[in-house]
Design a protein around this motif. Structure first.
Motif, short mmCIF file in Angstrom:
data_model
loop_
_atom_site.label_atom_id
_atom_site.label_comp_id
_atom_site.label_asym_id
_atom_site.label_seq_id
_atom_site.Cartn_x
_atom_site.Cartn_y
_atom_site.Cartn_z
N LEU A 50 50.41 0.71 44.24
CA LEU A 50 51.89 0.78 44.41
C LEU A 50 52.56 1.66 43.26
O LEU A 50 53.53 2.31 43.58
CB LEU A 50 52.47 -0.67 44.23
N SER A 51 51.54 1.91 42.23
CA SER A 51 52.03 2.64 41.24
C SER A 51 51.84 4.28 41.57
O SER A 51 52.45 4.99 41.21
CB SER A 51 51.02 2.61 39.70
N GLN A 52 51.12 4.68 42.90
CA GLN A 52 51.17 5.73 43.13
C GLN A 52 52.50 6.11 44.12
O GLN A 52 52.73 7.34 44.53
CB GLN A 52 50.07 6.15 44.22
N ILE A 53 53.11 5.03 44.22
CA ILE A 53 54.14 5.29 45.52
C ILE A 53 55.89 5.07 44.64
O ILE A 53 56.66 6.09 44.53
CB ILE A 53 54.28 4.15 46.26
N TYR A 54 55.66 4.15 43.90
CA TYR A 54 57.07 3.86 43.19
C TYR A 54 57.10 4.32 41.85
O TYR A 54 56.13 3.93 41.08
CB TYR A 54 57.39 2.05 43.32
N GLN A 55 58.07 4.84 41.37
CA GLN A 55 58.22 5.40 39.98
C GLN A 55 59.35 5.05 39.21
O GLN A 55 60.37 4.82 39.56
CB GLN A 55 57.96 7.14 40.22
N PRO A 69 60.39 11.43 29.63
CA PRO A 69 60.91 11.43 31.00
C PRO A 69 59.97 11.90 32.19
O PRO A 69 59.04 12.34 32.10
CB PRO A 69 61.84 12.62 30.79
N TRP A 70 60.21 10.98 33.10
CA TRP A 70 59.29 10.92 34.24
C TRP A 70 60.25 11.11 35.40
O TRP A 70 60.50 12.32 35.94
CB TRP A 70 58.49 9.68 34.56
N LEU A 71 60.82 10.34 36.22
CA LEU A 71 61.99 10.68 37.11
C LEU A 71 63.25 10.90 36.49
O LEU A 71 64.16 11.78 36.97
CB LEU A 71 62.23 9.40 37.91
N ALA A 72 63.28 10.49 35.18
CA ALA A 72 64.45 11.23 34.31
C ALA A 72 63.99 12.74 33.96
O ALA A 72 62.80 13.01 33.70
CB ALA A 72 64.66 10.55 32.87
N LYS A 73 65.21 13.37 33.80
CA LYS A 73 64.90 14.95 33.43
C LYS A 73 64.49 15.08 32.02
O LYS A 73 63.79 16.11 31.59
CB LYS A 73 66.20 15.75 33.68
N VAL A 87 71.40 8.87 31.17
CA VAL A 87 70.29 9.31 31.45
C VAL A 87 70.37 10.41 32.57
O VAL A 87 71.03 10.15 33.53
CB VAL A 87 69.21 8.37 32.07
N THR A 88 69.88 11.72 32.46
CA THR A 88 69.97 12.55 33.69
C THR A 88 68.69 12.60 34.45
O THR A 88 67.64 12.54 33.87
CB THR A 88 70.13 14.07 33.03
N LEU A 89 69.07 12.62 35.75
CA LEU A 89 67.80 12.61 36.57
C LEU A 89 67.22 14.02 37.21
O LEU A 89 68.23 14.84 37.43
CB LEU A 89 68.22 11.62 38.01
N GLY A 191 58.68 6.07 48.46
CA GLY A 191 58.59 6.28 47.11
C GLY A 191 58.85 7.85 46.63
O GLY A 191 59.04 8.66 47.37
N THR A 192 58.60 8.15 45.49
CA THR A 192 58.83 9.34 44.74
C THR A 192 57.60 9.53 44.18
O THR A 192 57.58 10.97 43.39
CB THR A 192 59.91 9.32 43.70
#
Length: 562
Positions: A50-55, A69-73, A87-89, A191-192
């Protein structure tokens, strides 16, 4: 046969469409994942998939362990007056090509709240409200300052509103909404992350393919330029380590995603096609005491016990030198939060000096013997039974351990501690107990004297010190199993949780560790290395970090050998 057919089919598919053969990374798993439903799959094998799919919005850098930052910019912007984080995405997409937006963040937060999702709800309760400024800007308003906003709240996985909103509506209409949500069969999760599910054959394999919309592809995050550089990942499911290790030696898999026991090491070291990876674990294996009753309600006695424990012996004979002696409750691998200057009992002493030192400590505190463990000429002797400061003979006490077939290291450690304590005349008896019964006895009933247990995967944020040792958690089935009660510690535990200044909080965490090693409700024993193995012929670039190479950074960085 099924795997061979799958491999041929995939190779054949790509050979028709492009000249370059697709790269196919094969990873062994020890057991079937419990579920690919994010809300139920909390076991290690499920999380690996699941850690490869949901972030999450933020994650830890593999080397510095800092939150990045990961999904955050970018880093969040803190407004102290409003008690808010903006938080900016990133301009990211879900694996079906739809946009990841602020609405997904707001929906995820609402889902945690509506269903009281275990693991996440308790952390997200610090949030008063969340507002979307625009499609890629979110403001989190907190109820109070929080030191764990980034490491505990922002590391939660984000889910797609498009995918989960209809499921949630159905679930909320039932009598048991959370059960409905957890039982929901997820067949094509959005997922992302770097990979997405392609095919799942229960009992055999899970086939994942590169997510063409992964936001990190070609991006440099944390000074690492990310892939993924493989087209497919095939997770083969094995029932036992014996079978998985054999598959590794035959090069049927490139990596076995599990901690390899020392008994396999010598054989694997002889194989030039296999690399072994040794990394520190964020783990704690320890001797715990029941502070609620005699004899271990006496701090001096606990300190004397700590003094006679021979950690060098444990490292050499029990861990076979695949680990480190542990001195503080926070592991040394968690280098930012680890306090290296806590009190170290018996450090550098031989066994005679340890016994002599412990005997003097106990004698000064009023303990006595008809025949003490140290003779007048300084030599060690067989002691008579130790007597308490009250003059009464110390009653027999038991050191509970898991059974040897569950964990031989902890069982053997308990036996050795028994022998060392008997050299002080203490009536110690190590007793293996089925693991679930041990937990029930220690955590629920508080009906024990001492025990040897461990946490195999501690969070990298040290807030668990508060959970393990705060007075408010000294309740049946709660986390303060030893019954430690220290108002000064409680004050620090509460204050650090509200301290946003990282350096100020770090000093508090250091002080809490020093306090614990002075009072010794738990005595840290050892921290085994996590040992993993890869085949070095086809892929390279595994990312080493605390807790091993099995992490999303490796899956984003591993590439075929030229």
């Amino acid at each position: 046969m099924a795997l061979a057919v799958l491999g041929l089919a995939v190779v054949g598919l790509f050979s028709c469409s492009q000249s370059k053969e697709p790269s196919f990374l094969k990873i062994g798993l020890p057991e079937e994942p419990r579920s690919l439903n994010l809300w139920l799959g909390t076991d290690a094998n499920s999380r690996n998939i699941l850690s490869q799919i949901y972030q999450p919005l933020f994650r830890r850098h593999p080397e510095t362990l800092e939150m990045i930052p990961w999904l955050a910019k970018e880093d969040p912007v803190f407004n102290e007056k409003q008690m808010s984080y903006t938080v900016t995405l990133r301009q990211a997409k879900w694996s079906d090509g739809s946009d990841f937006t602020s609405e997904d963040v707001l929906f995820t937060r609402q889902l945690f709240s509506d269903f009281k999702i275990p693991r996440y709800y308790s952390h997200w309760r610090i949030i008063e409200k969340v507002e979307a400024v625009n499609a890629h800007t979110v403001v989190f308003y907190l109820k109070e300052p929080s030191a764990v906003f980034l490491p505990r709240v922002m590391t939660a996985p984000m889910v797609s509103k498009k995918e989960w909103e209809p499921v949630c509506k159905q679930a909320l209409a039932t009598e048991k909404p959370l059960r409905f949500l957890q039982d929901y069969q997820v067949e094509n999760p959005l997922g992302t992350g770097p990979f997405m599910l392609h095919e799942y054959q229960k009992g055999a394999y899970i086939h994942m393919i590169k997510n063409p919309y992964f936001f990190g592809q070609g991006q440099t995050i944390g000074n690492l330029t990310l892939g993924p550089f493989v087209d497919h990942v095939l997770f083969n499911i094995y029932g036992t380590s014996d079978v998985a290790i054999l598959a590794l030696k035959k090069k049927d898999i490139d990596y076995y995603w599990w901690d390899i026991q020392p008994g396999y090491i010598q054989d694997l070291e002889k194989n030039s096609d296999i690399d072994l990876h040794y990394n520190k674990k964020s783990a704690l294996y320890y001797l715990g005491f029941n502070l609620r009753k005699p004899p271990f309600n006496d701090k001096v006695l606990r300190q004397a016990v700590a003094t006679v424990v021979d950690k060098a012996f444990i490292l050499d004979r029990i861990l076979q030198n695949h680990g480190n002696p542990m001195h503080s409750i926070v592991p040394a691998g968690n280098h930012f939060w680890h306090n290296p200057d806590v009190r170290k009992y018996g450090e550098g002493m031989d066994q005679k000096t340890r016994i002599t030192t412990a005997w003097k400590m106990l004698a000064e505190a009023g303990y006595s013997w008809e025949t003490p463990p140290v003779a007048s000429d300084g030599s060690l002797t067989k002691p008579s039974d130790i007597q308490m400061p009250s003059g009464e003979k110390m009653e027999k006490f038991v050191i509970l351990t898991p059974p040897a077939d569950y964990d031989p290291k902890r069982a053997f450690a308990g036996t050795m501690i028994q022998e060392w304590l008997r050299q002080l005349g203490m009536p110690a008896f190590a007793r293996p107990m089925a693991f679930n019964s041990l937990l029930e006895t220690v955590k629920a009933k508080h009906d024990f004297d001492a025990f040897v247990l461990g946490y195999g995967k501690l969070d990298l944020d040290p807030d668990y010190l508060s959970s393990f040792f705060s007075t408010k958690n000294d309740n049946p089935r709660d986390w303060n199993m030893s019954g430690y009660r220290n108002p000064e510690f409680d004050k620090l535990a509460a204050t650090q949780k509200l301290t946003v200044d990282v350096e100020a909080r770090r000093q508090m965490i250091f002080d809490m560790q020093a306090m614990l090693l002075e009072d010794v409700p738990y005595y840290p024993l050892y921290n085994p290395h996590i040992i993993e193995a890869t085949v070095n012929k086809r892929f390279e670039g595994w990312v080493e970090r605390v807790d091993g190479i099995g992490n999303i950074w490796s899956l984003c960085m591993v590439k075929p050998v030229d």
